[in-house]
Design an enzyme around this catalytic site. Structure first.
Site, PDB file in Angstrom:
ATOM      1  CG  ASN A  13      -1.704   1.273   1.376  1.00 40.82           C
ATOM      2  OD1 ASN A  13      -1.853   2.017   0.399  1.00 40.82           O
ATOM      3  ND2 ASN A  13      -2.225   1.534   2.565  1.00 40.82           N
ATOM      4  CD1 TRP A  14       3.778   1.335  -2.870  1.00 38.35           C
ATOM      5  CD2 TRP A  14       3.548   2.484  -4.786  1.00 38.35           C
ATOM      6  NE1 TRP A  14       4.594   0.751  -3.804  1.00 38.35           N
ATOM      7  CE2 TRP A  14       4.478   1.437  -4.992  1.00 38.35           C
ATOM      8  CE3 TRP A  14       3.242   3.330  -5.850  1.00 38.35           C
ATOM      9  CZ2 TRP A  14       5.108   1.230  -6.219  1.00 38.35           C
ATOM     10  CZ3 TRP A  14       3.858   3.118  -7.072  1.00 38.35           C
ATOM     11  CH2 TRP A  14       4.788   2.081  -7.253  1.00 38.35           C
ATOM     12  CE  LYS A  15       0.506   3.448   4.853  1.00 45.76           C
ATOM     13  NZ  LYS A  15       0.227   3.531   6.258  1.00 45.76           N
ATOM     14  CG  HIS A  99      -5.773   1.795   4.981  1.00 45.28           C
ATOM     15  ND1 HIS A  99      -5.325   2.729   5.879  1.00 45.28           N
ATOM     16  CD2 HIS A  99      -4.748   0.922   4.806  1.00 45.28           C
ATOM     17  CE1 HIS A  99      -4.075   2.425   6.229  1.00 45.28           C
ATOM     18  NE2 HIS A  99      -3.710   1.335   5.583  1.00 45.28           N
ATOM     19  CD  GLU A 101      -2.863   5.410   6.654  1.00 46.66           C
ATOM     20  OE1 GLU A 101      -2.856   5.503   5.415  1.00 46.66           O
ATOM     21  OE2 GLU A 101      -1.915   4.906   7.301  1.00 46.66           O
ATOM     22  CD  GLU A 171      -3.499  -2.866   7.245  1.00 45.57           C
ATOM     23  OE1 GLU A 171      -2.387  -3.116   6.783  1.00 45.57           O
ATOM     24  OE2 GLU A 171      -4.116  -1.814   7.002  1.00 45.57           O
ATOM     25  N   GLY A 177       2.150   2.065  10.651  1.00 45.31           N
ATOM     26  CA  GLY A 177       3.058   3.204  10.501  1.00 45.31           C
ATOM     27  C   GLY A 177       3.718   3.633  11.798  1.00 45.31           C
ATOM     28  CB  SER A 217       5.119  -1.759  11.763  1.00 43.19           C
ATOM     29  OG  SER A 217       4.555  -0.489  12.028  1.00 43.19           O
ATOM     30  N   GLY A 238       2.789  -1.303   4.211  1.00 43.88           N
ATOM     31  CA  GLY A 238       2.746   0.124   3.885  1.00 43.88           C
ATOM     32  C   GLY A 238       4.138   0.640   3.581  1.00 43.88           C
ATOM     33  N   GLY A 239       4.745   1.263   4.580  1.00 40.32           N
ATOM     34  CA  GLY A 239       6.036   1.943   4.409  1.00 40.32           C
ATOM     35  C   GLY A 239       7.079   1.132   3.663  1.00 40.32           C
TER      36      GLY A 239
HETATM   37  C1  PEP Z   1      -0.795  -0.064   5.772  1.00 40.55           C
HETATM   38  O1  PEP Z   1      -0.756   1.054   5.268  1.00 40.55           O
HETATM   39  O2  PEP Z   1      -1.739  -0.806   5.514  1.00 40.55           O
HETATM   40  C2  PEP Z   1       0.279  -0.474   6.675  1.00 40.55           C
HETATM   41  C3  PEP Z   1       0.209  -1.646   7.241  1.00 40.55           C
HETATM   42  O3  PEP Z   1       1.313   0.421   6.854  1.00 40.55           O
HETATM   43  P1  PEP Z   1       2.735   0.139   7.570  1.00 40.55           P
HETATM   44  O4  PEP Z   1       3.261  -1.167   6.990  1.00 40.55           O
HETATM   45  O5  PEP Z   1       3.571   1.312   7.197  1.00 40.55           O
HETATM   46  O6  PEP Z   1       2.466   0.025   9.036  1.00 40.55           O
END
Ligand code: PEP
Length: 259
Positions: A13-15, A99, A101, A171, A177, A217, A238-239
């Site tokens: 997930n590039w956000k 998600h 966010e 999640e 994040g 994460s 994500g990151g």
């Molecule tokens: C996400 O955006 O779904 C996520 C899990 O982010 P991160 O891996 O950065 O915690």
């Protein structure tokens, strides 16, 4: 050990990151790295404006392209929104809905998440449904109540047949994040619980075939803790998905743990 009916899925997930030119380069690098990895499904969920470039570069490779949201109406006066058939025509295969966010910053509710999921499935997209508890809910000991409610409300009205195109990403919001991760025990406990909720609502076959990902994460150092778990079928990253090498290292960990 997870049944072989479920393919491992590693989704990025590039956000809100990467311009189209950066996306082109990152998809190309990811595709080159994963070229020999046939045993798991690799998905990159990119910003809407990156979709055409990402789809073009991913064509003929092992990488599938996803979007990060979809509107529930087919068309009309919904400024700033994107409909499912627009995504499909651009070559998108997966879409993230719900998600945290989106729930936290953009007012998404289980009702709108459910409507978005249904619209996506009806159009022929695969849905990555995100759900999970916030820290205060975990601390209050109500994680199961929360994820049970989310699972039931977000999947309301979806048929057992449509469930073949659903992936759930568990999640825990406190792990997204933040650098904090659920322990493997916590992840397995909740993913197994979600599978039981799906079994009760949609039957054993749907539950057995449902890929459930862990997200929060995930990085190359901790990924293999999750891939050994019987009810965890991959990761939503994500990151770490922004760096093709890190993303590939996570994928390699999943390959090392294949049955
Ligand atoms: C996400 O955006 O779904 C996520 C899990 O982010 P991160 O891996 O950065 O915690």
């Amino acid at each position: 050990m997870k049944p072989s009916v479920r393919k491992t899925i590693i989704a990025g997930n590039w956000k809100m990151n990467m311009t189209p030119s950066a996306a082109r380069a990152a998809v190309a690098e990811t595709a080159a790295l994963v070229a020999g990895q046939a045993s798991c499904e690799v998905v990159l969920c990119v910003p809407f404006v990156d979709v055409p470039a990402a789809v073009e570069v991913a064509r003929g490779t092992n990488v599938k392209i996803g979007a990060q949201n979809v509107h529930f109406e087919k068309k009309g006066a919904f400024t700033g929104e994107i409909a499912a058939d627009m995504l499909l025509e651009c070559g998108v295969e997966y879409v993230i809905v719900g998600h945290s966010e989106r729930r936290q910053y953009f007012g998404e509710t289980d009702e709108t998440v459910n409507r978005r999921a249904k619209a996506a499935l009806e159009a022929g997209l695969k849905v990555i449904l995100c759900l999970g508890e916030v820290l205060s809910q975990r601390q209050a000991g109500i994680t199961e109540e929360i994820v049970s409610l989310q699972t039931k409300l977000d999947l309301a009205g979806i048929t057992a047949e449509q469930m073949k195109n659903v992936v759930i990403a568990y999640e825990p919001v406190w792990a997204i994040g933040t650098g904090l991760t659920a322990t493997p025990e916590q992840a397995e406990e909740v993913c197994a619980f979600i599978r039981a909720v799906v079994r009760a609502g949609f039957g054993a076959r749907a539950a057995r075939g449902l890929p459930i990902l862990y997200g929060g994460s995930v990085n190359p150092e901790n990924a293999d803790d999750f891939f050994l778990l019987p009810d965890v079928d991959g990761a939503l990253v994500g990151g770490a998905s922004l760096d093709p090498r890190k993303f590939f290292s996570i994928l390699e960990e999943s390959e090392n743990n294949e049955d």
